[in-house]
Write an enzyme that holds these catalytic residues in place. Structure first.
Site, mmCIF file in Angstrom:
data_model
loop_
_atom_site.group_PDB
_atom_site.id
_atom_site.type_symbol
_atom_site.label_atom_id
_atom_site.label_comp_id
_atom_site.label_asym_id
_atom_site.label_seq_id
_atom_site.Cartn_x
_atom_site.Cartn_y
_atom_site.Cartn_z
ATOM 1 N N ASP A 45 50.804 45.622 37.905
ATOM 2 C CA ASP A 45 51.296 44.736 36.847
ATOM 3 C C ASP A 45 51.154 45.342 35.455
ATOM 4 O OD1 ASP A 45 48.514 44.369 37.351
ATOM 5 O OD2 ASP A 45 48.505 42.480 36.250
ATOM 6 N N HIS A 57 45.269 50.992 32.742
ATOM 7 C CA HIS A 57 44.852 51.296 34.109
ATOM 8 C C HIS A 57 46.089 51.296 34.993
ATOM 9 C CE1 HIS A 57 44.912 46.915 34.032
ATOM 10 N NE2 HIS A 57 44.794 46.862 35.354
ATOM 11 N N HIS A 69 36.469 46.673 34.962
ATOM 12 C CA HIS A 69 37.505 46.193 35.880
ATOM 13 C C HIS A 69 37.265 46.850 37.236
ATOM 14 C CE1 HIS A 69 41.084 44.013 36.698
ATOM 15 N NE2 HIS A 69 41.878 45.057 36.823
#
Length: 251
Positions: free
Chosen positions: A64, A60, A139
């Protein structure tokens, strides 16, 4: 198949853990999964030449997991390596070329191809003797879990996710499931995993997955790692591993 955990942390800095990245080598040919901040230096520390990496899977687009991708593209270009294939969820192409567009001197010199994937997609990345399939994770943004299959073994990488059946179904009969475990048991969280939420669902798959490796640790997990193993062992028959930066596993 050799697996090197380049980064096992998150967006909050921690000693010894940079952001997300896993290197998978098939007969010494490397494929990178995610490329968060700090991963480019970890590639060097792992003894791999960054110019050997021309294929990246993105789970994704959170920083990070992608912050060092442009750094990798530039580092390769500076060393004469200009081609790159990037696989990722819907939106990857717009994101990457909008970013590259801020640096026209790089954009004009590199040959980056983006292949957007959707849950259920199966493909063979160019130059690799392996098959990859995708499933939807749970998510806050579109996120893909990946299953990598070759004659050397089969692994699944969850990306960031709550425990979900699509990801665990993807991992059935895999040798290794690399699954995020962001927070300790008892914390109420969404879009991420704790040992207790994973354990509850994993019980249904306890003998269907070879080994489990936990990664993507928030600072809150420090000191609770062994507790996570204890909680999961009650519902999982395979080996449970705690990932560390630069740790190697071999199938």
């Amino acid at each position: 198949m050799e697996i090197t955990f380049l980064g096992t942390g998150v967006a909050i800095p921690q000693k010894g853990r940079v952001q997300s990245g896993v290197l998978v080598e098939f007969e010494e040919k490397p494929l990178l999964i995610d490329c968060g901040s700090g991963v480019l230096n970890r590639i060097l520390e792992a003894g791999v030449r960054h110019t050997e990496i021309d294929t990246v899977l993105l789970s994704h687009l959170h920083l990070d997991h992608v912050a060092d991708l442009l750094c990798l593209v530039k580092a390769n270009w500076l060393m004469g390596k200009t081609d790159m294939r990037v696989y990722g969820p819907e939106g990857t192409e717009d994101w990457l070329f909008d970013l590259l567009g801020l640096y026209e001197y790089i954009l004009e010199e590199v040959d980056v191809k983006v292949i957007e994937c959707s849950p259920g997609k199966e493909f063979v990345p160019e130059g690799f003797d392996c098959e990859i399939s995708c499933a939807a994770a749970v998510h806050s943004v579109p996120t893909l879990a990946y299953r990598l299959m070759s004659g050397e073994g089969e692994i699944v990488y969850s990306g960031d996710t709550e425990p979900c059946r699509d990801v665990l179904d993807l991992a059935v009969e895999a040798d290794l499931l690399i699954h995020e475990c962001s927070f300790p048991a008892g914390m109420k969280v969404t879009n991420h995993t704790t040992p207790s939420t994973l354990s509850d669902m994993l019980d249904e798959y306890r003998d269907e997955i070879g080994s489990l490796c936990l990664t993507h640790f928030y600072p809150e997990m420090r000191g609770h790692e062994r507790e996570a193993i204890y909680r999961l062992k009650g519902n999982f028959d395979g080996e449970i591993i705690l990932a560390e930066d630069l740790m190697n596993l071999e199938l």
